[in-house]
Design a protein around this motif. Structure first.
Motif, short mmCIF file in Angstrom:
data_model
loop_
_atom_site.label_atom_id
_atom_site.label_comp_id
_atom_site.label_asym_id
_atom_site.label_seq_id
_atom_site.Cartn_x
_atom_site.Cartn_y
_atom_site.Cartn_z
N ASP A 80 0.71 -1.15 0.05
CA ASP A 80 -0.09 -0.08 0.02
C ASP A 80 1.07 1.31 -0.13
O ASP A 80 1.94 1.03 -0.11
N HIS A 81 0.31 2.27 0.23
CA HIS A 81 1.06 3.55 0.07
C HIS A 81 1.96 3.67 1.30
O HIS A 81 3.09 4.50 1.08
N TYR A 82 2.09 2.93 2.47
CA TYR A 82 2.79 2.99 3.31
C TYR A 82 4.10 1.99 3.10
O TYR A 82 5.29 2.25 3.60
N THR A 83 3.95 1.16 2.43
CA THR A 83 4.88 -0.14 2.04
C THR A 83 5.28 -0.05 0.88
O THR A 83 6.46 -0.76 0.52
#
Length: 167
Positions: free
Chosen positions: A4-7
């Motif tokens: 996702d946008h964090y990983t």
């Protein structure tokens, strides 16, 4: 595992491209413009034509990207584009015309400052704006239809432009 946008491992990059809409009028499309701009490292949007209410359809499509992309609204899109052209921006219209070239054939000089102009959902880019473009490009299509949704076309164009600027 899906990222996702964090990983994700994508590195942030900002491109010298301003995205100008010439009277894009549907709130969901405008929200999607913000999302596409964010995805491709576009720092600024100019929403031309009559102001569109940025309500629920807009925020649902934008997924909060309007908070990270600067933007302005202007009723006089032609004047704004002329001003950017006077500041040495390369003005590129995304439209199918008898003089447009395939987007894959467009050569973008390495240090170009670019304005990508997109048009209204039904009528495209207005003639006065087309007349001041340095280049008009189209996406080559192979089906029966001669056009696609303005956001789909914009996303393809931004992909092509950012790819050209990173090579």
């Amino acid at each position: 595992m899906q990222l996702d946008h964090y990983t994700s491992k994508f590195s942030k990059k900002i491109f010298p491209i301003i995205l100008v809409s010439d009277s894009v009028s549907h709130a969901a499309n405008i929200g999607s413009l913000f999302r596409a701009a964010d995805s491709f490292g576009i720092p600024h949007l100019i929403l031309g034509g009559n102001a569109v209410e940025l309500g629920r359809k807009f925020t649902k499509a934008s997924r909060a990207t309007e908070q990270s992309i600067s933007f302005e609204q202007t009723e006089n899109t032609l004047k704004k584009i002329k001003d950017l052209k006077s500041k040495n921006y390369l003005i590129v219209g995304l439209e199918i015309t008898d003089k447009s070239l395939k987007i894959s054939d467009l050569i973008l000089p390495k240090n170009s400052k670019i304005v990508l102009v997109i048009g209204n959902e039904k009528h495209g880019i207005s003639t006065p704006i087309l007349e001041i473009c340095n280049h008009i490009v189209h996406i080559e299509m192979y089906g029966q239809n001669s056009s696609m949704n303005v956001i789909q076309a914009t996303s393809i164009a931004l992909y092509e432009f950012t790819k050209k600027l990173t090579q």
